[in-house]
Design an enzyme around this catalytic site. Structure first.
Site, PDB file in Angstrom:
ATOM      1  N   ARG A  71      18.167  -9.453  -5.796  1.00 16.98           N
ATOM      2  CA  ARG A  71      18.970 -10.679  -5.719  1.00 16.98           C
ATOM      3  C   ARG A  71      19.595 -10.946  -7.096  1.00 16.98           C
ATOM      4  O   ARG A  71      19.148 -11.807  -7.857  1.00 16.98           O
ATOM      5  CB  ARG A  71      18.085 -11.843  -5.286  1.00 16.98           C
ATOM      6  N   ASP A 266      -8.322  -5.671  -6.478  1.00 17.69           N
ATOM      7  CA  ASP A 266      -7.239  -5.079  -7.253  1.00 17.69           C
ATOM      8  C   ASP A 266      -7.495  -3.614  -7.582  1.00 17.69           C
ATOM      9  O   ASP A 266      -6.568  -2.804  -7.590  1.00 17.69           O
ATOM     10  CB  ASP A 266      -7.037  -5.871  -8.547  1.00 17.69           C
ATOM     11  N   HIS A 271      -8.327   2.363  -6.247  1.00 18.60           N
ATOM     12  CA  HIS A 271      -8.487   3.404  -7.255  1.00 18.60           C
ATOM     13  C   HIS A 271      -9.902   3.971  -7.294  1.00 18.60           C
ATOM     14  O   HIS A 271     -10.112   5.183  -7.224  1.00 18.60           O
ATOM     15  CB  HIS A 271      -8.161   2.855  -8.656  1.00 18.60           C
TER      16      HIS A 271
END
Length: 516
Positions: A71, A266, A271
């Site tokens: 945008r 997270d 991971h």
């Protein structure tokens, strides 16, 4: 005549073009890479530099185009200037003007909001136009470098314009989804269902940049290309496995995301559990995407969470302290973090893998921020010899054998063994044998995003988790989150290796954390 000779020799074309020969670099078909959210940090720091590095190494096809969508009231020239700055600042390989000029001719920008039908119509038409100008043959990959909340809007727009349809333009269409893959099992299943509904399942690439690191891939080579390790890679010889992903930084500008996620969602869910799966998996029947993902899925499905979570599931939150000689604030003093936040910045847990190979072997996982140093490593700790024909005083400093795979930043492998100290007495101490990537190979390792972007364009899904892996990871993490809900994390000082309770967790088992 030539055909007859070829037939007589039993050859099928140029043998150097054998697709099984991995010594030759693979170059994708002509294609476009569309990056949504191209003005964000990920695109600036990782994606655009990776595209430039691939171009600099000659690994992008002549018919390649990079499209940015965001945008912004920009033209192609504005985006090209931003991309050039990102490449100059973040590229791994040296910046070359001739390479950039060739790449710049294929950099385009389409302005618009995600709910703007006209903007997506323009994007779809731009891809059609590129078939004539760049010969992309209908091939396009879409990188969703955007907040997960915006995925449904963007995916529905691609479905409406048929940009996700492989048959519409006669080429392939792929989508790259950045983590987090949901925030729990329910949301992950909803996201997987949505993405698989718009794109075919084999065209969805869930990116975990840790799997693109050379040392993570070398774990497979270490295990399955060497007879030395496989016979002892089991509970008969291995005492325990420790996987550490430590960061010395705080949350930076990620407060909005991080305070709703925390260390477990997270990092641990993706991971760290992926590293566990690669460590514990059985040998695949071949080194292809489906075989490797099948073996990883078996491991993730066999993980058991601790029954006594009060003891074996620890979370913490960093307070103020010193790092690198600099005073750093605590988590609650970070910008835009509520003073009442109970989000963890550290998580440690003991897991089991209920297979014949690993029965009884604890896997200790830990991840955290504001720890003493940035390091990711996998430490396989072997059992001590059952009998030592030495006096106790001769072996006071002798520990267990260890094989440590260092994922970052000092990529390599360390093997710790016992050796005699020079002298007349029989004194045995630990010594280390080191292999360093930077010293053993003249070519520097490509960045993770460099490798993974190339794999997306090639259609190689080996290093990308499939939806079942994502959902099984949430099956592990969700019980931890439910147990921690409504509790306060343990406080630890910045610059320390986590809360004291994490050390006590291993001490109860007669073990201790390895100091990276």
């Amino acid at each position: 005549m030539t055909a007859a000779i070829t037939s007589a020799l039993g050859l099928r074309g140029n043998p150097l073009r054998d697709p099984r020969d991995r010594r030759l670099p693979r170059v994708p078909d002509p294609c476009a890479l569309v990056v949504f959210g191209v003005t964000g940090d990920l695109a600036h720091k990782k994606l655009i530099p990776a595209v430039y590095d691939l171009a600099n190494r000659g690994l992008l096809p002549p018919g390649f185009a990079l499209l940015g969508f965001a945008r912004r009231d920009w033209g192609h020239g504005d985006f090209e200037a931003l991309a050039r700055k990102a490449a100059e600042e973040g590229a791994r390989t040296g910046f070359r003007e001739d390479v950039w000029r060739r790449l710049a001719d294929s950099i385009l920008f389409v302005p618009g909001a995600f709910d703007d039908d006209d903007a997506f119509d323009r994007l779809a038409q731009t891809l059609v136009d590129l078939e004539g100008s760049h010969g992309i043959q209908g091939n396009a990959a879409f990188y969703l470098s955007i907040p997960p909340a915006m995925f449904p809007v963007v995916l529905k727009q691609m479905q409406r314009t048929k940009m996700s349809d492989n048959d519409e333009r006669g080429g392939w269409r792929r989508v790259v989804v950045e983590k987090p893959f949901g925030h729990d099992l329910k949301s992950a299943r909803e996201l997987n269902s949505l993405v698989d509904d718009v794109f075919t399942s084999q065209d969805v690439f869930r990116i975990d940049h840790y799997l693109g690191k050379e040392t993570v891939q070398n774990l497979l080579a270490l295990r399955f290309a060497n007879q030395l390790f496989e016979p002892v890679w089991n509970g008969n010889f291995v005492d325990s496995v420790q996987i550490t992903m430590a960061e010395d930084v705080g949350i930076g500008s990620r407060a909005g995301f991080y305070d709703t996620a925390g260390a477990a969602r997270d990092v641990l869910q993706n991971h760290v559990l992926q590293l566990l799966a690669l460590t514990a998996m059985e040998e695949p029947v071949s080194f292809d995407a489906e075989s490797i993902r099948t073996e990883k899925t078996k491991v993730l499905g066999a993980i058991s969470v601790p029954e006594d979570m009060e003891t074996y599931a620890v979370r913490g939150q960093y307070g103020e302290g010193w790092l690198g000689g600099v005073r750093v604030p605590g988590y609650l003093d970070e910008t835009n973090i509520p003073k009442s936040s109970t989000t963890e910045t550290y998580a440690a847990v003991r897991l089991g893998v209920e297979t014949r190979r690993w029965a009884g072997v604890p896997f200790y996982l830990r991840t955290g921020k504001r720890l003493p140093r940035r390091v990711t490593e996998i430490a396989v700790i072997f059992k001590k010899a059952p009998h030592l024909p030495f006096d106790k005083t001769d072996t006071e400093e002798l520990g267990a054998n260890q094989l440590v795979i260092r994922v970052q930043p000092d990529e390599g492998i360390t093997l710790r063994i016992g050796s005699k100290v020079p002298g007349s007495a029989m004194e045995v101490r630990d010594v280390s044998m080191d292999f360093l990537y930077g010293e053993a190979f003249t070519e520097s390792s490509p960045e993770a995003y460099e490798r993974l972007l190339l794999d997306v364009l090639l259609g190689d899904a080996t290093l990308f988790p499939r939806n079942q892996e994502v959902e099984l990871s949430w099956v592990v993490v969700d019980p931890l989150e439910e147990f921690w809900a409504g509790t306060k994390p343990e406080l630890y000082r910045s610059g320390e290796w986590g809360p004291a309770k994490a050390d006590e967790m291993l001490a109860l088992d007669g073990r201790h954390w390895r100091r990276p």
